[in-house]
Write a protein that holds these residues in place. Sequence first.
Motif, PDB file in Angstrom:
ATOM      1  N   HIS A  64       4.137   6.264  -2.466  1.00  0.00           N
ATOM      2  CA  HIS A  64       5.183   6.546  -1.203  1.00  0.00           C
ATOM      3  C   HIS A  64       5.309   7.630  -0.271  1.00  0.00           C
ATOM      4  CE1 HIS A  64       7.830   3.268  -3.623  1.00  0.00           C
ATOM      5  NE2 HIS A  64       7.791   3.502  -4.362  1.00  0.00           N
ATOM      6  N   PRO A  65       3.731   7.385  -0.092  1.00  0.00           N
ATOM      7  CA  PRO A  65       4.197   8.633   1.535  1.00  0.00           C
ATOM      8  C   PRO A  65       5.381   8.630   2.183  1.00  0.00           C
ATOM      9  CG  PRO A  65       2.447   7.072   1.331  1.00  0.00           C
ATOM     10  CD  PRO A  65       2.891   7.317   0.524  1.00  0.00           C
ATOM     11  N   SER A  66       5.145   9.484   3.221  1.00  0.00           N
ATOM     12  CA  SER A  66       5.840   9.401   4.401  1.00  0.00           C
ATOM     13  C   SER A  66       5.408   8.354   5.137  1.00  0.00           C
ATOM     14  CB  SER A  66       6.108  10.910   5.095  1.00  0.00           C
ATOM     15  OG  SER A  66       4.391  10.993   6.026  1.00  0.00           O
ATOM     16  N   ARG A  67       6.224   7.476   6.296  1.00  0.00           N
ATOM     17  CA  ARG A  67       6.066   7.076   7.435  1.00  0.00           C
ATOM     18  C   ARG A  67       4.966   7.143   7.336  1.00  0.00           C
ATOM     19  NH1 ARG A  67       7.018   1.912   6.026  1.00  0.00           N
ATOM     20  NH2 ARG A  67       8.799   2.478   5.575  1.00  0.00           N
ATOM     21  N   SER A  68       5.023   8.517   8.212  1.00  0.00           N
ATOM     22  CA  SER A  68       3.897   8.582   9.268  1.00  0.00           C
ATOM     23  C   SER A  68       2.306   8.692   8.484  1.00  0.00           C
ATOM     24  CB  SER A  68       3.426   9.980   9.854  1.00  0.00           C
ATOM     25  OG  SER A  68       3.842  11.255   9.133  1.00  0.00           O
ATOM     26  N   LYS A  69       2.491   9.231   7.528  1.00  0.00           N
ATOM     27  CA  LYS A  69       1.024   9.046   6.824  1.00  0.00           C
ATOM     28  C   LYS A  69       0.879   7.735   6.379  1.00  0.00           C
ATOM     29  CE  LYS A  69       0.724  13.406   6.450  1.00  0.00           C
ATOM     30  NZ  LYS A  69      -0.404  14.507   7.237  1.00  0.00           N
ATOM     31  N   SER A  70       1.985   6.948   5.916  1.00  0.00           N
ATOM     32  CA  SER A  70       1.378   5.020   5.605  1.00  0.00           C
ATOM     33  C   SER A  70       0.335   5.186   6.660  1.00  0.00           C
ATOM     34  CB  SER A  70       2.547   4.840   5.043  1.00  0.00           C
ATOM     35  OG  SER A  70       3.600   5.175   4.377  1.00  0.00           O
ATOM     36  N   TRP A  84       0.428  -1.235   0.077  1.00  0.00           N
ATOM     37  CA  TRP A  84      -0.005  -0.152   0.267  1.00  0.00           C
ATOM     38  C   TRP A  84       0.886   1.530   0.491  1.00  0.00           C
ATOM     39  CZ3 TRP A  84      -4.398   0.509  -1.126  1.00  0.00           C
ATOM     40  CH2 TRP A  84      -5.606  -0.539  -1.019  1.00  0.00           C
ATOM     41  N   HIS A  85       1.777   1.228   0.199  1.00  0.00           N
ATOM     42  CA  HIS A  85       2.667   2.248   0.225  1.00  0.00           C
ATOM     43  C   HIS A  85       2.886   2.361  -0.609  1.00  0.00           C
ATOM     44  CE1 HIS A  85       6.360   4.784   1.569  1.00  0.00           C
ATOM     45  NE2 HIS A  85       7.293   4.000   0.994  1.00  0.00           N
ATOM     46  N   LYS A  86       3.190   1.846  -1.811  1.00  0.00           N
ATOM     47  CA  LYS A  86       3.730   1.902  -3.163  1.00  0.00           C
ATOM     48  C   LYS A  86       2.563   2.512  -3.703  1.00  0.00           C
ATOM     49  CE  LYS A  86       7.395  -1.520  -3.423  1.00  0.00           C
ATOM     50  NZ  LYS A  86       7.654  -2.756  -3.477  1.00  0.00           N
ATOM     51  N   SER A 120      10.943  -1.240  10.947  1.00  0.00           N
ATOM     52  CA  SER A 120      12.319  -1.272  10.802  1.00  0.00           C
ATOM     53  C   SER A 120      13.072  -1.265   9.346  1.00  0.00           C
ATOM     54  CB  SER A 120      12.715  -2.220  11.303  1.00  0.00           C
ATOM     55  OG  SER A 120      12.529  -3.461  11.087  1.00  0.00           O
ATOM     56  N   GLN A 121      11.835  -1.899   8.553  1.00  0.00           N
ATOM     57  CA  GLN A 121      12.072  -1.474   7.394  1.00  0.00           C
ATOM     58  C   GLN A 121      12.173  -0.052   6.325  1.00  0.00           C
ATOM     59  OE1 GLN A 121       9.744  -4.281   5.244  1.00  0.00           O
ATOM     60  NE2 GLN A 121      11.125  -4.207   2.769  1.00  0.00           N
ATOM     61  N   PHE A 122      13.394  -0.046   5.753  1.00  0.00           N
ATOM     62  CA  PHE A 122      13.137   1.280   4.388  1.00  0.00           C
ATOM     63  C   PHE A 122      12.288   1.157   3.093  1.00  0.00           C
ATOM     64  CE2 PHE A 122      17.398   1.914   2.739  1.00  0.00           C
ATOM     65  CZ  PHE A 122      17.751   0.747   2.995  1.00  0.00           C
ATOM     66  N   CYS A 123      12.411   1.861   2.536  1.00  0.00           N
ATOM     67  CA  CYS A 123      12.236   1.976   0.875  1.00  0.00           C
ATOM     68  C   CYS A 123      13.427   2.479   0.818  1.00  0.00           C
ATOM     69  CB  CYS A 123      11.093   2.868   0.818  1.00  0.00           C
ATOM     70  SG  CYS A 123      10.263   3.098  -0.268  1.00  0.00           S
ATOM     71  N   ASP A 124      14.209   1.999  -0.337  1.00  0.00           N
ATOM     72  CA  ASP A 124      14.899   2.701  -1.457  1.00  0.00           C
ATOM     73  C   ASP A 124      14.819   3.212  -2.211  1.00  0.00           C
ATOM     74  OD1 ASP A 124      18.195   2.294  -2.391  1.00  0.00           O
ATOM     75  OD2 ASP A 124      16.950   1.878  -3.505  1.00  0.00           O
ATOM     76  N   SER A 125      13.694   3.381  -2.435  1.00  0.00           N
ATOM     77  CA  SER A 125      12.931   4.310  -3.900  1.00  0.00           C
ATOM     78  C   SER A 125      12.415   6.176  -3.537  1.00  0.00           C
ATOM     79  CB  SER A 125      11.646   3.828  -4.776  1.00  0.00           C
ATOM     80  OG  SER A 125      12.274   2.698  -5.201  1.00  0.00           O
TER      81      SER A 125
END
Length: 454
Positions: free
Chosen positions: A277-283, A271-273, A299-304
């Motif tokens: 790719h919204p910010s973590r708080s918005k996700s 859903w983040h994709k 703990s996982q971060f988005c490389d894109s």
Amino acid sequence: MPGDEGKGSKSKIIPTTSPLYLHQSDSTSLMLTQIIFNGDNYDLWAPTVRNGLDAKNKLAFIEGKAASEVWEELKNRYSAGNAPRVHQLKGDLAECKQGRLSVVEYYTKLKTIWDELANYSKTPNCTCGAAVEIAKEKEEEKVHQFLMGLDNKLYGHVRSNLLMEDPITSLPRAYALVLREERHSSITKEKEESNEPAMAMKSYGAAKGKESYSKKDGRSRITPVLQSLWKDQVSRMEIRRGEHHDGVYKLKSSKVETVRKVSMSKDGELWHKRLGHPSRSKSFSFSELVNYNLNWDSSQFCDSCCRAKQTRNSFSLNNKRCDELFGLIHVDIWGKYPIASLSRAHYFLSIVDDYSRSVWIYLMKEKSEASKFMKIFCKMVKTQFNKLVKIIQSDNGSELLSGKMKNYYENNGILFQTSNVDTSQQNGRVERKHRHILEKARALRFSGHLPIQF
């Protein structure tokens, strides 16, 4: 007495070969040339005026002693030489490409450049009979220039066929063949567009039967019924169905029922994709918005996201200042401005002294003049202030980094510093001075209601 009238005045007949002879077509509103003299086009304007006067047999009016002195003064004042204009025209000729122009527009553009170059060329009279060969060679050169600028996708095969001919074809024939190919392609394209259906549909004839029962022999028979089926050419889905009645197909509505299975995924990264790719708080807040528990891995971060949203760190303020006059100067060029100033300048060179923050501005017609003004400035500093320029800081512009300028810096003991590529912040003092100069110039022009040339 009768017959004495007119004896005191004798009419003189002016011969037609005299410059004083006035033809019926001569008038004060007659234009000798379409070229309007503006001070910069003397070399193009003067030959057309002389040709126009020569055609009317009035050339003697400007070849007299007084008139010739006036024409000589005009020539000395406004004739700046043909070399710069010829150089510009040959550059335009080398860069002339068809692009999105039609063949007629492209050929007209080339013909305009060729004609103007012909006005500037001074070919001497031939006495050895080689004029035909020279004209033929020039014609072949024009053919090559015309073919080189054509669109390779549309006219590549025509160009190949013309270049295989020996001797090479003439310019009018090459133009005619290319123009014929353009018209043929346009007609073919129009036919293809007219044959395309308004909608992406196609009918398929089909023969189906209706079952009927006969009471005589107790047998069932199938009566053939013609039907027409309309389908979408892409998806192959049925759109309309027609049944044949009395020579006419009556269309019936076709209801196609489709079932699509939809499943709700709980994968938070998916859903983040999907959400761009919204910010973590918005996700995280999205789960509360749709009232659906999604699996998020904090703990996982988005490389894109890391590659797409990274920004350059802000530059720290530099409050350091040189401790002596002309120990460090900042140099930069501004332009090109599309409208020339009253001095016909499109650029200006700004020089800022790091110690005093004094500014020197030099207006320039071309960027290549920067090296000349840089030497003038260094000489002025030495003569007027008894100082020497020690360090020059600028961007990576090639105008101040040429081989001659490097030799000049070495011979005079000047250090030349450059900022990093695409980092104008390192040359910020003169960049901010550019903004200050332009803002002040615009404010003065607006308050004075002056035209943009000022």
